[in-house]
Scaffold this motif. Sequence first.
Motif, short mmCIF file in Angstrom:
data_model
loop_
_atom_site.label_atom_id
_atom_site.label_comp_id
_atom_site.label_asym_id
_atom_site.label_seq_id
_atom_site.Cartn_x
_atom_site.Cartn_y
_atom_site.Cartn_z
N LYS A 52 21.76 4.10 -34.57
CA LYS A 52 21.43 5.16 -35.37
C LYS A 52 19.99 4.72 -36.07
N ALA A 53 19.55 3.66 -36.00
CA ALA A 53 18.02 3.36 -36.35
C ALA A 53 16.93 4.28 -35.61
N PHE A 54 17.42 4.49 -34.35
CA PHE A 54 16.37 5.06 -33.47
C PHE A 54 16.62 6.28 -32.74
N TYR A 55 17.83 6.73 -33.11
CA TYR A 55 18.31 8.17 -32.87
C TYR A 55 17.28 9.17 -32.98
N PRO A 56 17.09 10.04 -32.23
CA PRO A 56 17.76 10.66 -30.84
C PRO A 56 16.96 9.57 -29.78
N ALA A 57 16.04 8.98 -30.04
CA ALA A 57 15.75 7.95 -29.12
C ALA A 57 16.39 6.87 -28.49
N ARG A 58 16.06 6.37 -27.57
CA ARG A 58 16.98 5.08 -26.98
C ARG A 58 16.51 4.17 -27.80
N ILE A 59 17.32 2.83 -27.95
CA ILE A 59 17.08 1.77 -28.41
C ILE A 59 15.82 1.29 -27.70
N PRO A 60 14.59 0.59 -28.49
CA PRO A 60 13.57 0.17 -27.65
C PRO A 60 13.64 -1.05 -27.35
N PHE A 61 14.62 -1.75 -27.21
CA PHE A 61 14.58 -3.28 -26.78
C PHE A 61 15.81 -3.48 -25.99
N PRO A 62 15.88 -4.47 -24.97
CA PRO A 62 17.12 -4.89 -24.40
C PRO A 62 18.15 -5.68 -25.26
N VAL A 63 19.12 -5.62 -24.52
CA VAL A 63 20.39 -6.55 -25.13
C VAL A 63 20.56 -7.68 -24.13
N TRP A 82 29.86 -0.31 -23.75
CA TRP A 82 28.46 0.05 -24.69
C TRP A 82 27.19 0.19 -24.16
N VAL A 83 26.93 -0.87 -23.26
CA VAL A 83 25.48 -1.02 -22.34
C VAL A 83 25.38 0.51 -21.63
N ASP A 84 26.58 0.91 -21.12
CA ASP A 84 26.66 2.02 -19.94
C ASP A 84 26.42 3.12 -20.84
N ARG A 85 27.14 3.46 -22.02
CA ARG A 85 26.90 4.78 -22.93
C ARG A 85 25.74 4.73 -23.34
N LEU A 86 25.00 3.68 -23.93
CA LEU A 86 23.83 4.05 -24.50
C LEU A 86 22.51 3.89 -23.43
N GLY A 87 22.93 3.30 -22.31
CA GLY A 87 21.59 3.22 -21.43
C GLY A 87 20.68 2.00 -21.60
N LEU A 88 21.43 0.90 -21.85
CA LEU A 88 20.64 -0.13 -22.21
C LEU A 88 20.18 -0.85 -20.96
N ARG A 89 19.18 -1.76 -21.21
CA ARG A 89 18.89 -2.81 -20.14
C ARG A 89 19.62 -4.08 -20.79
N MET A 90 20.41 -4.64 -19.91
CA MET A 90 21.41 -5.76 -20.25
C MET A 90 21.01 -7.06 -19.43
N ILE A 91 20.55 -7.99 -20.13
CA ILE A 91 20.31 -9.43 -19.75
C ILE A 91 21.37 -10.20 -19.86
N VAL A 92 21.94 -10.85 -18.81
CA VAL A 92 23.03 -11.84 -19.05
C VAL A 92 22.49 -13.17 -18.81
N ALA A 93 22.46 -14.20 -19.70
CA ALA A 93 21.92 -15.71 -19.61
C ALA A 93 23.47 -16.48 -19.30
#
Length: 303
Positions: A52-63, A82-93
């Motif tokens: 919501k904070a950055f809509y309609p732009a994408r979230i500007p940082f990875p998860v 959620w990651v697929d729907r929002l088109g986010l970059r996902m990092i798995v540590a």
Amino acid sequence: MTPMHDYRLSQLDQLEAESIHIFREVAAEFERPVLLFSGGKDSIVMLRLAEKAFYPARIPFPVMQVDTGFDFPEVLQTRDNWVDRLGLRMIVASVDQAIADGIVVDDGKTSRNRLQIGTLLNAIEENGFTAAFGGGRRDEEKARAKERVYSHRDEFGQWDPKNQRPELWSLYNGRIAEGEHMRIFPLSNWTELDVWHYIHREKIEIPSIYFAHKREVVERDGMLLSAGDHLTLKSGESAEERLVRFRTVGDMTLTGCVESAAATTGEIIDEIAIARVTERGATRGDDRFSEAAMEDRKKEGYF
């Protein structure tokens, strides 16, 4: 006579507005933020607020998720949705990878939950993150009640509860030195009940294990742990099927469930409204090792 309009925000709207403000402040102030995303209810609400904070732009940082290797499959599936729907970059540590690389040591006694500390700190350092959003709330546990919204971590990733910065009038001090970073808690002022009211209002997708379902469980130390290959039965223990749900999710070997017939968000809200024990106090074995278990882990760099 024309009726007067009431422009006051509801409590939930006020909390939402505060969290959105925090997300925008961090995005403007820090060079490389990241959102710690487990796929649990709090991190999902946090991600919804960031959306919501950055809509309609994408979230500007990875998860980033710190994977213990013992995470619930339902949680990982919801995380991926959620990651697929929002088109986010996902990092798995991965804790398993950190063990293989010699970053943390698995001595057979230390829980995977505790091994997340070194795994997380290494991932933050490797990626150069200067701020990490976490879903901690002050009502969860005594140590988390001491946190500020902007929680400073030193060059070793450690937290000093006696050296917290004032946050008068919601003004946040984000100044950090080389190698330091901030943990950011947009849900600090939310309660478990607020989170569920928000999930209900926004119709947010969460893992199915938060709702009542039948599961093979083992009763141990006053908790009901999920039975399976990951849990070795002790002498005298046996698994039995019960109707349960999870109030919080984490390492399967340490996260308990509660007996419940609550199968909808409305029923969960009614259940939580009369609860007298926080979700961590009721169902997280890693917080039972000592009175200061959470605070000790946080000082070392835990979420």
